[in-house]
Scaffold this motif. Structure first.
Motif, PDB file in Angstrom:
ATOM      1  N   THR A  49      -4.271   4.149  31.336  1.00  0.00           N
ATOM      2  CA  THR A  49      -3.804   5.354  32.012  1.00  0.00           C
ATOM      3  C   THR A  49      -4.720   6.521  31.676  1.00  0.00           C
ATOM      4  OG1 THR A  49      -1.837   6.682  32.503  1.00  0.00           O
ATOM      5  CG2 THR A  49      -2.206   6.096  30.191  1.00  0.00           C
ATOM      6  N   GLY A  50      -4.564   7.608  32.413  1.00  0.00           N
ATOM      7  CA  GLY A  50      -5.385   8.785  32.177  1.00  0.00           C
ATOM      8  C   GLY A  50      -5.087   9.429  30.835  1.00  0.00           C
ATOM      9  N   LEU A  51      -6.137   9.808  30.125  1.00  0.00           N
ATOM     10  CA  LEU A  51      -5.972  10.450  28.828  1.00  0.00           C
ATOM     11  C   LEU A  51      -5.083  11.684  28.937  1.00  0.00           C
ATOM     12  CD1 LEU A  51      -6.721  10.881  25.826  1.00  0.00           C
ATOM     13  CD2 LEU A  51      -8.716  12.166  26.644  1.00  0.00           C
ATOM     14  N   ASP A  52      -5.290  12.489  29.957  1.00  0.00           N
ATOM     15  CA  ASP A  52      -4.560  13.746  30.108  1.00  0.00           C
ATOM     16  C   ASP A  52      -3.356  13.642  31.041  1.00  0.00           C
ATOM     17  OD1 ASP A  52      -6.357  15.066  28.405  1.00  0.00           O
ATOM     18  OD2 ASP A  52      -7.763  15.372  30.066  1.00  0.00           O
ATOM     19  N   SER A  53      -2.944  12.430  31.383  1.00  0.00           N
ATOM     20  CA  SER A  53      -1.819  12.255  32.299  1.00  0.00           C
ATOM     21  C   SER A  53      -0.493  12.565  31.615  1.00  0.00           C
ATOM     22  CB  SER A  53      -1.785  10.819  32.843  1.00  0.00           C
ATOM     23  OG  SER A  53      -1.469   9.899  31.805  1.00  0.00           O
ATOM     24  N   ARG A  54       0.482  12.965  32.403  1.00  0.00           N
ATOM     25  CA  ARG A  54       1.836  13.177  31.876  1.00  0.00           C
ATOM     26  C   ARG A  54       2.359  11.885  31.260  1.00  0.00           C
ATOM     27  NH1 ARG A  54       7.364  13.241  34.349  1.00  0.00           N
ATOM     28  NH2 ARG A  54       8.623  14.413  32.850  1.00  0.00           N
ATOM     29  N   LYS A  55       2.057  10.770  31.904  1.00  0.00           N
ATOM     30  CA  LYS A  55       2.489   9.465  31.412  1.00  0.00           C
ATOM     31  C   LYS A  55       1.985   9.247  29.983  1.00  0.00           C
ATOM     32  CE  LYS A  55       1.129   6.523  34.191  1.00  0.00           C
ATOM     33  NZ  LYS A  55       0.155   5.684  34.862  1.00  0.00           N
ATOM     34  N   ASN A  56       0.706   9.468  29.744  1.00  0.00           N
ATOM     35  CA  ASN A  56       0.161   9.266  28.408  1.00  0.00           C
ATOM     36  C   ASN A  56       0.739  10.270  27.416  1.00  0.00           C
ATOM     37  OD1 ASN A  56      -1.574   7.926  26.499  1.00  0.00           O
ATOM     38  ND2 ASN A  56      -2.839   9.765  26.557  1.00  0.00           N
ATOM     39  N   GLU A  57       0.901  11.508  27.821  1.00  0.00           N
ATOM     40  CA  GLU A  57       1.499  12.502  26.919  1.00  0.00           C
ATOM     41  C   GLU A  57       2.892  12.078  26.483  1.00  0.00           C
ATOM     42  OE1 GLU A  57       1.327  16.213  29.023  1.00  0.00           O
ATOM     43  OE2 GLU A  57      -0.862  16.293  28.910  1.00  0.00           O
ATOM     44  N   LEU A  58       3.704  11.582  27.432  1.00  0.00           N
ATOM     45  CA  LEU A  58       5.057  11.139  27.099  1.00  0.00           C
ATOM     46  C   LEU A  58       5.050   9.884  26.229  1.00  0.00           C
ATOM     47  CD1 LEU A  58       6.828  11.763  30.523  1.00  0.00           C
ATOM     48  CD2 LEU A  58       7.056  13.119  28.412  1.00  0.00           C
ATOM     49  N   ILE A  59       4.149   8.952  26.531  1.00  0.00           N
ATOM     50  CA  ILE A  59       4.046   7.731  25.737  1.00  0.00           C
ATOM     51  C   ILE A  59       3.683   8.077  24.293  1.00  0.00           C
ATOM     52  CG2 ILE A  59       2.652   5.647  25.346  1.00  0.00           C
ATOM     53  CD1 ILE A  59       2.498   5.423  28.456  1.00  0.00           C
ATOM     54  N   GLN A  60       2.716   8.967  24.123  1.00  0.00           N
ATOM     55  CA  GLN A  60       2.304   9.333  22.760  1.00  0.00           C
ATOM     56  C   GLN A  60       3.435  10.061  22.033  1.00  0.00           C
ATOM     57  OE1 GLN A  60      -0.421   7.876  21.620  1.00  0.00           O
ATOM     58  NE2 GLN A  60      -0.702   7.105  23.711  1.00  0.00           N
ATOM     59  N   ALA A  61       4.163  10.907  22.734  1.00  0.00           N
ATOM     60  CA  ALA A  61       5.271  11.628  22.102  1.00  0.00           C
ATOM     61  C   ALA A  61       6.411  10.689  21.720  1.00  0.00           C
ATOM     62  CB  ALA A  61       5.788  12.725  23.036  1.00  0.00           C
ATOM     63  N   ALA A  62       6.727   9.746  22.605  1.00  0.00           N
ATOM     64  CA  ALA A  62       7.840   8.828  22.351  1.00  0.00           C
ATOM     65  C   ALA A  62       7.457   7.729  21.354  1.00  0.00           C
ATOM     66  CB  ALA A  62       8.311   8.194  23.657  1.00  0.00           C
ATOM     67  N   GLY A  63       6.209   7.311  21.405  1.00  0.00           N
ATOM     68  CA  GLY A  63       5.762   6.250  20.513  1.00  0.00           C
ATOM     69  C   GLY A  63       6.194   4.862  20.928  1.00  0.00           C
ATOM     70  N   ARG A  64       6.806   4.743  22.104  1.00  0.00           N
ATOM     71  CA  ARG A  64       7.248   3.443  22.605  1.00  0.00           C
ATOM     72  C   ARG A  64       7.470   3.542  24.113  1.00  0.00           C
ATOM     73  NH1 ARG A  64      10.210   1.453  19.010  1.00  0.00           N
ATOM     74  NH2 ARG A  64      11.165  -0.208  20.187  1.00  0.00           N
ATOM     75  N   LEU A  65       7.594   2.381  24.747  1.00  0.00           N
ATOM     76  CA  LEU A  65       7.830   2.336  26.185  1.00  0.00           C
ATOM     77  C   LEU A  65       8.487   1.021  26.548  1.00  0.00           C
ATOM     78  CD1 LEU A  65       5.521   0.276  27.539  1.00  0.00           C
ATOM     79  CD2 LEU A  65       4.062   2.214  27.042  1.00  0.00           C
ATOM     80  N   SER A  66       8.926   0.947  27.786  1.00  0.00           N
ATOM     81  CA  SER A  66       9.484  -0.292  28.339  1.00  0.00           C
ATOM     82  C   SER A  66       8.719  -0.651  29.598  1.00  0.00           C
ATOM     83  CB  SER A  66      10.954  -0.118  28.723  1.00  0.00           C
ATOM     84  OG  SER A  66      11.742   0.107  27.591  1.00  0.00           O
TER      85      SER A  66
END
Length: 141
Positions: A49-66
């Motif tokens: 994903t994009g380094l500066d994408s909202r998706k990546n920002e949220l993933i890094q903040a949450a530390g997990r995903l589904s």
């Protein structure tokens, strides 16, 4: 009926388009978007994903995903997997090519990789360790 470990891992290893879900913060529903991913049975999965994408920002903040993958033919089957982010590294041309080759016809890979590398901005590869699984095949009912 739930899938066996082997069945769910094999199904996740197939090239389905996944629905990625990640916590979007207080007062928001999870961000849920379609995404390409890579997985081999028994291993970790990864997305790009994009380094500066909202998706990546949220993933890094949450530390997990589904991730959720499904199909409707020949039977309704799905696998959902959740886990922690174990690393985020800069994307490489080789990883982009690997992901594109998983989803696109061979004759389209080079054109897509060239376009994406030049136009999608800086990308990262996010590695996730599958920790919790939910699966079913409704054809077994």
């Amino acid at each position: 009926m739930a899938l066996t470990r082997e069945e769910r891992e094999e199904f996740l290893a197939e090239p389905h388009i996944a629905a990625l879900a990640v916590d979007a913060g207080a007062g928001r529903a999870p961000l849920t978007v379609p995404i390409w991913y890579q997985y081999e049975p028994g291993g970790d999965l990864w997305i790009m994903t994009g380094l500066d994408s909202r998706k990546n920002e949220l993933i890094q903040a949450a530390g997990r995903l589904s991730l959720l993958v499904d199909r409707t033919e020949p039977t309704i089957r799905y696998v959902s997997v959740e886990g922690p982010v174990i690393s985020t590294v800069p994307a490489t041309l080789e990883r982009l090519r690997e992901l594109a080759a998983r989803y696109l016809p061979a004759e389209k890979v080079d054109g897509y990789v060239d376009f994406a590398w030049k136009n999608h901005g800086e990308q990262v590869v996010v590695h996730v360790r599958p920790e919790r699984w939910v699966s079913s095949d409704l054809g077994r009912v």
